[in-house]
Design an enzyme around this catalytic site. Structure first.
Site, PDB file in Angstrom:
ATOM      1  N   HIS A 240      -4.092   8.964  -0.992  1.00  0.00           N
ATOM      2  CA  HIS A 240      -4.234   9.380  -2.044  1.00  0.00           C
ATOM      3  C   HIS A 240      -3.749  10.205  -3.303  1.00  0.00           C
ATOM      4  O   HIS A 240      -2.983   9.702  -3.553  1.00  0.00           O
ATOM      5  CB  HIS A 240      -4.328  10.580  -1.082  1.00  0.00           C
ATOM      6  CG  HIS A 240      -2.943  11.189  -0.444  1.00  0.00           C
ATOM      7  ND1 HIS A 240      -1.947  10.724   0.407  1.00  0.00           N
ATOM      8  CD2 HIS A 240      -2.055  12.771  -0.826  1.00  0.00           C
ATOM      9  CE1 HIS A 240      -0.921  11.424   0.337  1.00  0.00           C
ATOM     10  NE2 HIS A 240      -0.400  12.042  -0.121  1.00  0.00           N
ATOM     11  N   PHE A 241      -4.324  11.003  -3.694  1.00  0.00           N
ATOM     12  CA  PHE A 241      -3.909  11.812  -5.312  1.00  0.00           C
ATOM     13  C   PHE A 241      -3.800  12.814  -5.000  1.00  0.00           C
ATOM     14  O   PHE A 241      -4.689  13.724  -4.554  1.00  0.00           O
ATOM     15  CB  PHE A 241      -4.262  11.754  -7.027  1.00  0.00           C
ATOM     16  CG  PHE A 241      -4.504  10.227  -6.971  1.00  0.00           C
ATOM     17  CD1 PHE A 241      -3.441   9.642  -7.922  1.00  0.00           C
ATOM     18  CD2 PHE A 241      -5.816   9.129  -6.442  1.00  0.00           C
ATOM     19  CE1 PHE A 241      -3.613   8.557  -8.865  1.00  0.00           C
ATOM     20  CE2 PHE A 241      -5.285   7.710  -6.476  1.00  0.00           C
ATOM     21  CZ  PHE A 241      -4.446   7.653  -7.947  1.00  0.00           C
TER      22      PHE A 241
END
Length: 437
Positions: A240-241
């Site tokens: 994830h970012f």
């Protein structure tokens, strides 16, 4: 004997489904009874879809195509809708925020709510790459009400948005954008690539390119994306970012840089490489390029080397996806070895990408009231690799990315620059969600 380093961690709750023991009766019904992002529920669901254009540099062909600010307005509008539904653990817009007086203008936020909404766990910091563990919290357990939209390549010259679209899992798992229920700032969201593929927290070219597309679609200098590797204060081992909207320049964006000239024949991509100067954390800056793909190729090669060689790092995507800051770091290692002062440990600040970039979230009123550029500098200086280690890592990164440094020096640049504060006037910013005190 192999030495294993561990730190007793209290990771932030990022989803309302993260805490164990949540009452099943309080959860929405569907598939498995929780209407989640797992294989049991998501393939038969419909979610909003944002389709981004294949080439951000191309002008839209349709007269009624979405404007430059459409993406940010859409995302923030949906984020506020989730706030109105009561899905967040606290109201981050009520948190006190100020720009600390000084040359770089570090931003401090008092976020006591985030400190109180955590649960203890054992977090291992001696391995940047760790296998995905379905038994631990991951984003397939997130409820669909926390999702804002799917984020997919539309394949054309125009972006478009659909309020309800079926989930296609035939060719690939969907990318989704979801809220962080323990937000750091206004509009704080998570970009989760191929959520059903159970990817561990590790960057590759495809995932980094997706994040660059998101920054390009936002088309705002105040919308940034960040990435934390394991060992650099990522708390969930599911790819994830993070991203959020803050209408003030980050200190790292104002810091001086020194151009690293490359040998002829290796500049076909058009990407310029520099190193940060006069900033407490040593880092590299990659910017430009003939396309987002060129920039993603170069930076992902650097990230892959860091991952494969167990060097924790953080990434900041800035300037609408045209600039990337890369920070190899060692704070967690120092912390595990007992080399961080008790004074800094007592602040309970984990210097991840946002803190390193100059937006420091403080948990105690006293730390917030007494925040200064000197205190911010002391904290971040502990994050940085030594000059010798940084140059060693830089050489390996260049080799992995196929870069060869030339002997050319920038005119007027001093050979021995030092990491001390310098006067850099901040640009004027529009009023927004920042509270200046």
């Amino acid at each position: 004997m192999e030495m294993k380093l561990t730190i007793k961690r209290v990771p932030t709750v990022v989803s309302n489904y993260q805490e164990e023991g949540a009452a099943a009766g309080d959860r929405p019904r569907g598939g498995c009874g929780r209407d989640c992002l797992g294989d049991c529920c998501l393939p038969d669901s419909k979610l909003p879809l944002y389709a981004f254009k294949a080439s951000p540099k191309k002008q839209s062909l349709e007269k009624d195509a979405a404007g430059a600010d459409f993406f940010v307005n859409l995302l923030l509008g949906l984020w506020e809708d989730r706030m109105a539904r009561g899905l967040f653990r606290y109201d981050v817009t009520a948190c006190e925020t100020k720009v600390i007086p000084g040359n770089l203008g570090f931003v401090a936020q008092l976020n006591e709510g985030r400190h109180l909404k955590k649960r203890p766990t054992e977090f291992r910091v001696d391995r940047v790459l760790q296998p995905f563990d379905a038994a631990k919290f991951n984003f397939t357990k997130v409820g669909q009400e926390e999702v804002l939209f799917q984020f997919e390549n539309g394949g054309g010259d125009d972006s478009f948005f659909v309020m309800s679209a079926p989930i296609s899992t035939v060719d690939r798992a969907p990318n989704v954008v979801a809220i962080n229920v323990s937000p750091i700032e206004y509009g704080h969201v998570l970009l989760i690539p191929r959520v059903l593929d159970h990817l561990p927290q590790r960057i590759d070219q495809e995932s980094l390119l997706l994040a660059l597309h998101m920054a390009a679609e936002a088309a705002s200098p105040y919308f940034r994306l960040g990435y934390n590797s394991l060992g650099a204060f990522a708390t969930i081992n599911h790819l994830h970012f993070q991203a959020y909207y803050l209408t003030v320049p980050f200190p790292v964006e104002k810091a001086a840089t020194k151009r690293i000239f490359l040998a002829e024949g290796v500049m076909d991509s058009g990407v310029k490489v520099s190193k940060l100067m006069n900033y407490p954390v040593r880092g590299l800056v990659f910017e430009g390029g003939n396309s987002l793909n060129d920039l993603a190729n170069m930076v992902s090669s650097a990230c892959i080397w860091l991952q494969d060689n167990n060097v924790p790092y953080n990434v900041l995507i800035s300037d609408c996806g045209k600039k990337i800051f890369l920070f190899p770091q060692c704070y967690a290692e120092k912390q595990a070895l007992g080399e961080v002062s008790q004074e800094l440990l007592d602040t309970q600040v984990n210097p991840a990408v946002w803190e390193i970039s100059g937006h420091i979230v403080l948990k105690r009123r006293s730390d917030y009231d007494e925040a200064s550029e000197a205190s911010a500098w002391r904290l971040l200086a502990e994050v940085s690799l030594s000059e010798e280690r940084f140059e060693e890592v830089k050489a390996y990164i260049f080799d992995a990315a196929g870069l060869v440094q030339s002997d050319k020096e920038e005119d007027g640049e001093e050979e021995d620059a030092t990491y001390t504060p310098v006067t850099i006037a901040p640009p004027a910013v529009a009023e927004g969600c920042l509270v200046l005190q």
